[in-house]
Design a protein around this motif. Sequence first.
Motif, PDB file in Angstrom:
ATOM      1  N   ASP A 184       8.038  10.868 -16.070  1.00 39.46           N
ATOM      2  CA  ASP A 184       9.061  10.102 -15.339  1.00 39.46           C
ATOM      3  C   ASP A 184       8.815   8.605 -15.479  1.00 39.46           C
ATOM      4  O   ASP A 184       9.742   7.823 -15.636  1.00 39.46           O
ATOM      5  CB  ASP A 184       9.014  10.425 -13.831  1.00 39.46           C
ATOM      6  CG  ASP A 184       9.549  11.820 -13.559  1.00 39.46           C
ATOM      7  OD1 ASP A 184      10.213  12.384 -14.455  1.00 39.46           O
ATOM      8  OD2 ASP A 184       9.276  12.343 -12.454  1.00 39.46           O
ATOM      9  N   GLU A 185       7.549   8.218 -15.410  1.00 43.41           N
ATOM     10  CA  GLU A 185       7.260   6.786 -15.267  1.00 43.41           C
ATOM     11  C   GLU A 185       7.154   6.057 -16.591  1.00 43.41           C
ATOM     12  O   GLU A 185       7.152   4.833 -16.619  1.00 43.41           O
ATOM     13  CB  GLU A 185       6.005   6.599 -14.405  1.00 43.41           C
ATOM     14  CG  GLU A 185       6.273   7.105 -12.996  1.00 43.41           C
ATOM     15  CD  GLU A 185       5.235   6.709 -11.967  1.00 43.41           C
ATOM     16  OE1 GLU A 185       4.351   5.885 -12.277  1.00 43.41           O
ATOM     17  OE2 GLU A 185       5.316   7.255 -10.849  1.00 43.41           O
ATOM     18  N   ILE A 186       7.078   6.801 -17.702  1.00 42.38           N
ATOM     19  CA  ILE A 186       6.955   6.082 -18.979  1.00 42.38           C
ATOM     20  C   ILE A 186       8.309   5.568 -19.462  1.00 42.38           C
ATOM     21  O   ILE A 186       8.387   4.560 -20.179  1.00 42.38           O
ATOM     22  CB  ILE A 186       6.266   6.941 -20.064  1.00 42.38           C
ATOM     23  CG1 ILE A 186       5.762   5.998 -21.174  1.00 42.38           C
ATOM     24  CG2 ILE A 186       7.183   8.025 -20.634  1.00 42.38           C
ATOM     25  CD1 ILE A 186       4.717   6.556 -22.062  1.00 42.38           C
ATOM     26  N   ALA A 187       9.390   6.217 -19.042  1.00 46.92           N
ATOM     27  CA  ALA A 187      10.711   5.877 -19.590  1.00 46.92           C
ATOM     28  C   ALA A 187      11.071   4.395 -19.413  1.00 46.92           C
ATOM     29  O   ALA A 187      11.409   3.719 -20.400  1.00 46.92           O
ATOM     30  CB  ALA A 187      11.761   6.796 -18.991  1.00 46.92           C
ATOM     31  N   PRO A 188      10.993   3.843 -18.178  1.00 48.21           N
ATOM     32  CA  PRO A 188      11.367   2.426 -18.048  1.00 48.21           C
ATOM     33  C   PRO A 188      10.453   1.495 -18.843  1.00 48.21           C
ATOM     34  O   PRO A 188      10.894   0.458 -19.341  1.00 48.21           O
ATOM     35  CB  PRO A 188      11.243   2.151 -16.539  1.00 48.21           C
ATOM     36  CG  PRO A 188      10.641   3.360 -15.924  1.00 48.21           C
ATOM     37  CD  PRO A 188      10.690   4.477 -16.897  1.00 48.21           C
ATOM     38  N   TRP A 189       9.198   1.893 -18.997  1.00 45.33           N
ATOM     39  CA  TRP A 189       8.270   1.028 -19.758  1.00 45.33           C
ATOM     40  C   TRP A 189       8.681   0.959 -21.229  1.00 45.33           C
ATOM     41  O   TRP A 189       8.649  -0.107 -21.848  1.00 45.33           O
ATOM     42  CB  TRP A 189       6.841   1.581 -19.626  1.00 45.33           C
ATOM     43  CG  TRP A 189       5.846   0.846 -20.475  1.00 45.33           C
ATOM     44  CD1 TRP A 189       5.330  -0.401 -20.235  1.00 45.33           C
ATOM     45  CD2 TRP A 189       5.270   1.287 -21.708  1.00 45.33           C
ATOM     46  NE1 TRP A 189       4.466  -0.752 -21.246  1.00 45.33           N
ATOM     47  CE2 TRP A 189       4.406   0.265 -22.152  1.00 45.33           C
ATOM     48  CE3 TRP A 189       5.374   2.440 -22.470  1.00 45.33           C
ATOM     49  CZ2 TRP A 189       3.657   0.362 -23.328  1.00 45.33           C
ATOM     50  CZ3 TRP A 189       4.641   2.548 -23.643  1.00 45.33           C
ATOM     51  CH2 TRP A 189       3.795   1.526 -24.066  1.00 45.33           C
ATOM     52  N   LEU A 190       9.122   2.087 -21.763  1.00 46.27           N
ATOM     53  CA  LEU A 190       9.513   2.121 -23.182  1.00 46.27           C
ATOM     54  C   LEU A 190      10.669   1.151 -23.447  1.00 46.27           C
ATOM     55  O   LEU A 190      10.731   0.504 -24.488  1.00 46.27           O
ATOM     56  CB  LEU A 190       9.943   3.534 -23.581  1.00 46.27           C
ATOM     57  CG  LEU A 190       8.825   4.585 -23.645  1.00 46.27           C
ATOM     58  CD1 LEU A 190       9.413   5.990 -23.755  1.00 46.27           C
ATOM     59  CD2 LEU A 190       7.886   4.316 -24.809  1.00 46.27           C
ATOM     60  N   GLU A 191      11.546   1.042 -22.452  1.00 43.29           N
ATOM     61  CA  GLU A 191      12.719   0.156 -22.633  1.00 43.29           C
ATOM     62  C   GLU A 191      12.315  -1.309 -22.780  1.00 43.29           C
ATOM     63  O   GLU A 191      13.016  -2.095 -23.406  1.00 43.29           O
ATOM     64  CB  GLU A 191      13.666   0.282 -21.437  1.00 43.29           C
ATOM     65  CG  GLU A 191      14.501   1.537 -21.520  1.00 43.29           C
ATOM     66  CD  GLU A 191      15.197   1.846 -20.201  1.00 43.29           C
ATOM     67  OE1 GLU A 191      15.418   0.917 -19.397  1.00 43.29           O
ATOM     68  OE2 GLU A 191      15.504   3.038 -19.981  1.00 43.29           O
ATOM     69  N   GLY A 192      11.151  -1.654 -22.226  1.00 40.14           N
ATOM     70  CA  GLY A 192      10.721  -3.061 -22.270  1.00 40.14           C
ATOM     71  C   GLY A 192       9.926  -3.427 -23.513  1.00 40.14           C
ATOM     72  O   GLY A 192       9.488  -4.578 -23.652  1.00 40.14           O
ATOM     73  N   LEU A 193       9.717  -2.487 -24.440  1.00 43.46           N
ATOM     74  CA  LEU A 193       8.897  -2.804 -25.620  1.00 43.46           C
ATOM     75  C   LEU A 193       9.646  -3.741 -26.571  1.00 43.46           C
ATOM     76  O   LEU A 193      10.879  -3.721 -26.631  1.00 43.46           O
ATOM     77  CB  LEU A 193       8.546  -1.522 -26.370  1.00 43.46           C
ATOM     78  CG  LEU A 193       7.585  -0.551 -25.671  1.00 43.46           C
ATOM     79  CD1 LEU A 193       7.322   0.661 -26.567  1.00 43.46           C
ATOM     80  CD2 LEU A 193       6.282  -1.240 -25.302  1.00 43.46           C
ATOM     81  N   THR A 194       8.846  -4.506 -27.331  1.00 45.30           N
ATOM     82  CA  THR A 194       9.450  -5.359 -28.356  1.00 45.30           C
ATOM     83  C   THR A 194      10.229  -4.472 -29.321  1.00 45.30           C
ATOM     84  O   THR A 194       9.677  -3.505 -29.835  1.00 45.30           O
ATOM     85  CB  THR A 194       8.330  -6.097 -29.141  1.00 45.30           C
ATOM     86  OG1 THR A 194       7.398  -6.625 -28.209  1.00 45.30           O
ATOM     87  CG2 THR A 194       8.899  -7.202 -30.006  1.00 45.30           C
ATOM     88  N   PRO A 195      11.515  -4.753 -29.556  1.00 41.86           N
ATOM     89  CA  PRO A 195      12.287  -3.837 -30.396  1.00 41.86           C
ATOM     90  C   PRO A 195      11.810  -3.805 -31.845  1.00 41.86           C
ATOM     91  O   PRO A 195      11.271  -4.793 -32.334  1.00 41.86           O
ATOM     92  CB  PRO A 195      13.710  -4.426 -30.336  1.00 41.86           C
ATOM     93  CG  PRO A 195      13.659  -5.639 -29.492  1.00 41.86           C
ATOM     94  CD  PRO A 195      12.268  -5.898 -29.047  1.00 41.86           C
ATOM     95  N   ALA A 196      12.018  -2.679 -32.494  1.00 46.70           N
ATOM     96  CA  ALA A 196      11.620  -2.542 -33.905  1.00 46.70           C
ATOM     97  C   ALA A 196      12.736  -3.063 -34.786  1.00 46.70           C
ATOM     98  O   ALA A 196      13.892  -3.059 -34.402  1.00 46.70           O
ATOM     99  CB  ALA A 196      11.354  -1.098 -34.220  1.00 46.70           C
TER     100      ALA A 196
END
Length: 454
Positions: A442-454
Motif C-alpha cells: 500500500d505504502e510504496i505506490a505514492p513513493w513511486l510516483e515521486g521518482l525522477t522520471p525515466a
Amino acid sequence: MTKDSGSTYDVHIIGGGLAGSEAAWQLGRRGFRVRLSEMRGTGERSPAHQGDGLAELVCSNSFRSDDSEKNAVGLLHHEMRLCDSLIMSAAATAEVPAGSALAVDRDVFSAEVEARLSALPNVDIFRERVDALPDAGMTIVATGPLTAEALAGSIGQATGADSLAFFDAIAPIVYHESIDMDVCWMASRWDKGETKDYINCPMNEEQYLAFHKGLVEGEKTSFKEWEANTPYFDGCMPIEVMAERGVDTLRFGPMKPVGLDNPHWATPEHPNGRWPHAVVQLRQDNKLGTIWNMVGFQTKLKHAEQVKLFRTIPGLENAEFARLGGLHRNTFLNSPILLDRTLRLKSAPHVRFAGQITGCEGYVESAAVGLMAGLMASAELAGREWQAPPRTTALGALLSHITGDAEAETYQPMNINFGLFPPLHDVKKKQRKEAYTGRAKDEIAPWLEGLTPA
Ligand SMILES: Cc1cc2nc3c(=O)[nH]c(=O)nc-3n(C[C@H](O)[C@H](O)[C@H](O)COP(=O)(O)OP(=O)(O)OC[C@H]3O[C@@H](n4cnc5c(N)ncnc54)[C@H](O)[C@@H]3O)c2cc1C
C-alpha cells in the motif's frame, strides 16, 4: 584517479557487479551519462569470481524466495520490479525452475545484464581497475565484498581504517518475539537496577556441559583457500574455537555468569536470585528492538547445527533467527556512522556507496541498494529532493538499517528480514507476515510516483 574520469560523464560507477550494474541502469535509462569501470576483463579477478561478465553470481544461482506475500526477500523482489530493476528483469529472462524460489542460469543472467546495459547509448563500460577514490565528480563505489586491495586501502584512508572491516564475524540474531522471557531476564552485569540492557539466558552445569560438547563436536564450515590466512581480529574468535581451549574458557569469556542474579531462581535465602553456572547474553541489534544478537557467538558451525544447538539454550527453545552466524572475508563500511541518509560519504559527499560494501548482505539486497543509489544520484543530478522509500517497505527498511537504525558498534552485514520493519504488535503472529507485506504494498505506490522520471 581513473583515466578520463572528468566531465564527459555525469556519474562514475566503480564495480560492475550486481549493485553497480543496477545503479548504471537506473541512471542510464533516465538519460544520465555513466562511466562504468569493471576490473574483470583486464586479466584481474577477485578470488571468488570465475568469469568476466557483469553481475556475476559468485556462488549460489538463487535469488531466494519469490513469495511477496509472506517473505521479506520476495517483497524486495516485488518492489524492485516496480522500480524497473535490471537485475529482476534479467532474472526473469534467465529463470530456471526452483519452486517458490527465483533461480537463474547464471551465464544467461550475466549476459542479459551486460547486453541491456551495453544497449543504453549513454552508458560506457570500461574494463579497468580503479585504485583510488576519485577526488571529484559524482561517484558510486560498488566494488563489493572483495574490493581490490588498492581501492580498499584508499577507502580505508578516507574513512579511517577502523571503520572498514575485512571480515564478517557474525553472531546469530534472534527475533525478540521468539525469546521466552519467562525463562530469560533483563539485566546488565552487576545490575543495580539502573540499566537492564541485556537479555540473559541462564544455564545450569549440566546444560552448560552438554552445550560445550555440542560446540566442540558440531560440524563446521571450512574457510575457502583465499580466506585461510586471514587472521581473526580481536573479538572475532569463533565461539567453538574458544570452547576447544578448555571446558571453562567460555565461562570466563562471553558466557560469564558473574554479577548476574537470576530472579527466576530466587529463594527465601537468595531473594534476588542466584548466579547461573553460565549465561548467554543477547544485546539489542536495532533501534526498533525487534532483533537481538547473541553476544560473542560468532561461529563457523553449519547453519543446521546452529539452529539445533542454540535452541538447547534455556529461553531460546523456540528461537527464530533473523540471521545465523558466520565468518568470512568481506570488505564493508560502518555505514551507520560514515554515510548520510543518501549513502554518501559524510566526509566526501561526491562519493556514494552501493551494494554489499554498505553492509547489506546477499545478491538481492546488494542489487536493491545499487538501485536506490542510482535513484538517489538521479534525483541529485536532476536537482530534485530525494524522498526515501517509506520504512514500512522492504527498500525503506533496508535503507534505514544501513544508514542509521543499526547499532554502529555491532554493525555486521544483514539480509532483509521482517525484524527490520516497524513492528505490528497488534496483529496476531500468524497473520503478521501478510500484514507487513500488505502494508508495504500500500505504502510504496505514492513513493513511486515521486521518482525522477525515466
Ligand atoms: C564467496 C562469496 C559467496 C557469496 N555467495 C552468495 C550467495 O550464494 N547468495 C547471495 O545472495 N549472496 C552471496 N554472497 C554475498 C553477496 O551477495 C555477493 O557478494 C554480491 O555479489 C555482492 O554484490 P555487489 O554488487 O555488492 O558486489 P559484486 O557482485 O562482488 O561486484 C563488485 C564488482 O566490483 C569489481 N571490482 C572490485 N574492485 C574493483 C576495482 N578496484 N576497480 C574496478 N572494479 C572493481 C569486481 O570485479 C566485481 O565485479 C557471497 C559473497 C562472497 C564473497
